[in-house]
Design a protein around this motif. Structure first.
Motif, PDB file in Angstrom:
ATOM      1  N   PRO A  58       2.908   6.159  22.937  1.00 24.55           N
ATOM      2  CA  PRO A  58       1.918   4.849  23.174  1.00 24.55           C
ATOM      3  C   PRO A  58       0.625   4.721  22.225  1.00 24.55           C
ATOM      4  O   PRO A  58       0.464   3.612  21.727  1.00 24.55           O
ATOM      5  CB  PRO A  58       1.502   4.787  24.491  1.00 24.55           C
ATOM      6  N   GLU A  59       0.263   5.859  22.081  1.00 25.24           N
ATOM      7  CA  GLU A  59      -1.215   5.956  21.062  1.00 25.24           C
ATOM      8  C   GLU A  59      -0.750   5.721  19.641  1.00 25.24           C
ATOM      9  O   GLU A  59      -1.427   5.597  18.842  1.00 25.24           O
ATOM     10  CB  GLU A  59      -1.900   7.141  21.199  1.00 25.24           C
ATOM     11  N   ASP A  60       0.641   5.558  19.174  1.00 23.40           N
ATOM     12  CA  ASP A  60       0.889   5.342  17.688  1.00 23.40           C
ATOM     13  C   ASP A  60       0.982   3.924  17.758  1.00 23.40           C
ATOM     14  O   ASP A  60       1.379   3.454  16.368  1.00 23.40           O
ATOM     15  CB  ASP A  60       2.484   5.980  17.629  1.00 23.40           C
ATOM     16  N   THR A  61       0.684   2.966  18.804  1.00 22.15           N
ATOM     17  CA  THR A  61       0.794   1.544  18.559  1.00 22.15           C
ATOM     18  C   THR A  61      -0.159   1.160  17.811  1.00 22.15           C
ATOM     19  O   THR A  61      -1.446   1.338  17.924  1.00 22.15           O
ATOM     20  CB  THR A  61       0.734   0.831  20.011  1.00 22.15           C
ATOM     21  N   ALA A  62       0.292   0.483  16.526  1.00 16.27           N
ATOM     22  CA  ALA A  62      -0.635   0.085  15.590  1.00 16.27           C
ATOM     23  C   ALA A  62       0.060  -0.918  14.471  1.00 16.27           C
ATOM     24  O   ALA A  62       1.421  -1.144  14.423  1.00 16.27           O
ATOM     25  CB  ALA A  62      -1.374   1.131  14.726  1.00 16.27           C
ATOM     26  N   VAL A  63      -0.787  -1.712  13.484  1.00 13.19           N
ATOM     27  CA  VAL A  63      -0.119  -2.277  12.491  1.00 13.19           C
ATOM     28  C   VAL A  63      -0.275  -1.192  11.580  1.00 13.19           C
ATOM     29  O   VAL A  63      -1.349  -0.597  11.282  1.00 13.19           O
ATOM     30  CB  VAL A  63      -1.070  -3.372  12.177  1.00 13.19           C
ATOM     31  N   TYR A  64       0.783  -1.011  10.827  1.00 12.38           N
ATOM     32  CA  TYR A  64       1.310  -0.060   9.800  1.00 12.38           C
ATOM     33  C   TYR A  64       1.133  -0.655   8.512  1.00 12.38           C
ATOM     34  O   TYR A  64       1.890  -1.763   8.175  1.00 12.38           O
ATOM     35  CB  TYR A  64       2.386   0.713  10.035  1.00 12.38           C
ATOM     36  N   TYR A  65       0.271  -0.017   7.678  1.00 13.34           N
ATOM     37  CA  TYR A  65       0.235  -0.603   6.372  1.00 13.34           C
ATOM     38  C   TYR A  65       0.656   0.420   5.065  1.00 13.34           C
ATOM     39  O   TYR A  65       0.361   1.580   5.483  1.00 13.34           O
ATOM     40  CB  TYR A  65      -1.185  -1.024   5.920  1.00 13.34           C
ATOM     41  N   CYS A  66       1.377  -0.101   4.234  1.00 12.88           N
ATOM     42  CA  CYS A  66       1.526   0.702   3.234  1.00 12.88           C
ATOM     43  C   CYS A  66       0.620   0.357   1.755  1.00 12.88           C
ATOM     44  O   CYS A  66       0.296  -0.659   1.840  1.00 12.88           O
ATOM     45  CB  CYS A  66       3.006   0.794   2.628  1.00 12.88           C
ATOM     46  N   ALA A  67       0.612   1.470   0.796  1.00 12.62           N
ATOM     47  CA  ALA A  67      -0.687   1.342   0.079  1.00 12.62           C
ATOM     48  C   ALA A  67      -0.066   1.979  -1.250  1.00 12.62           C
ATOM     49  O   ALA A  67       0.588   3.106  -1.049  1.00 12.62           O
ATOM     50  CB  ALA A  67      -1.919   1.537   0.551  1.00 12.62           C
ATOM     51  N   ALA A  68      -0.744   1.380  -2.284  1.00 10.44           N
ATOM     52  CA  ALA A  68      -0.284   2.103  -3.672  1.00 10.44           C
ATOM     53  C   ALA A  68      -1.702   2.622  -4.131  1.00 10.44           C
ATOM     54  O   ALA A  68      -2.766   2.112  -4.063  1.00 10.44           O
ATOM     55  CB  ALA A  68       0.446   1.412  -4.587  1.00 10.44           C
ATOM     56  N   ARG A  69      -1.464   3.758  -4.809  1.00 15.09           N
ATOM     57  CA  ARG A  69      -2.712   4.277  -5.386  1.00 15.09           C
ATOM     58  C   ARG A  69      -2.353   4.372  -6.857  1.00 15.09           C
ATOM     59  O   ARG A  69      -1.421   5.283  -7.232  1.00 15.09           O
ATOM     60  CB  ARG A  69      -3.141   5.698  -5.003  1.00 15.09           C
ATOM     61  N   VAL A  70      -3.168   3.845  -7.964  1.00 20.78           N
ATOM     62  CA  VAL A  70      -2.595   4.212  -9.171  1.00 20.78           C
ATOM     63  C   VAL A  70      -2.869   5.471  -9.907  1.00 20.78           C
ATOM     64  O   VAL A  70      -2.157   5.952 -10.746  1.00 20.78           O
ATOM     65  CB  VAL A  70      -3.607   3.050 -10.197  1.00 20.78           C
ATOM     66  N   PHE A  71      -4.084   6.104  -9.402  1.00 23.56           N
ATOM     67  CA  PHE A  71      -4.072   7.580 -10.097  1.00 23.56           C
ATOM     68  C   PHE A  71      -4.411   8.535  -9.011  1.00 23.56           C
ATOM     69  O   PHE A  71      -5.286   8.232  -8.024  1.00 23.56           O
ATOM     70  CB  PHE A  71      -5.483   7.483 -11.121  1.00 23.56           C
TER      71      PHE A  71
END
Length: 117
Positions: free
Chosen positions: A84-97
């Motif tokens: 239950p504590e994994d409940t969240a909005v999950y985002y992906c992100a990109a890092r250039v360097f």
């Protein structure tokens, strides 16, 4: 770089989900972050496009697996043994360097994961 996350949903505790993140451009590394209600956004996992080196937070290590498909420009987050504590909005992100737990350059819209007890 444009990012589109998908795969969130409602799952019972102990279950699993796989998130996907489609990237329109290239970057050095990709990360998954999450933000639970009333909490700050936190790092979950990251992967380098070349070579596939991975990094995890202690909270998800052993339960979550990040992977990538270079041909499809897609990154996945396999989430097992969900709590239950994994409940969240999950985002992906990109890092250039470089690869890091923070300072990502591009962010996608989140996908909601709800784990019921």
């Amino acid at each position: 770089v444009q990012l589109q996350a998908s795969g969130g949903g409602l799952v019972q505790a102990g279950g699993y989900l796989r998130l996907s993140c489609d990237a329109s451009g290239r970057s050095y590394a990709m990360g998954w972050f999450r933000q639970a209600p009333g909490k700050e956004r936190e790092f979950a996992a990251a992967i380098r496009w070349s070579g596939g080196s991975t990094y995890y937070s202690d909270t998800v290590k052993g339960r979550f697996t990040i992977s990538r498909d270079n041909a499809k420009n897609t990154v996945y987050l396999q989430m097992n043994s969900l709590k239950p504590e994994d409940t969240a909005v999950y985002y992906c992100a990109a890092r250039v360097f470089g690869i890091s737990k923070n300072d990502y350059d591009y962010w996608g819209h989140g996908t909601l994961v709800t784990v019921s007890s």
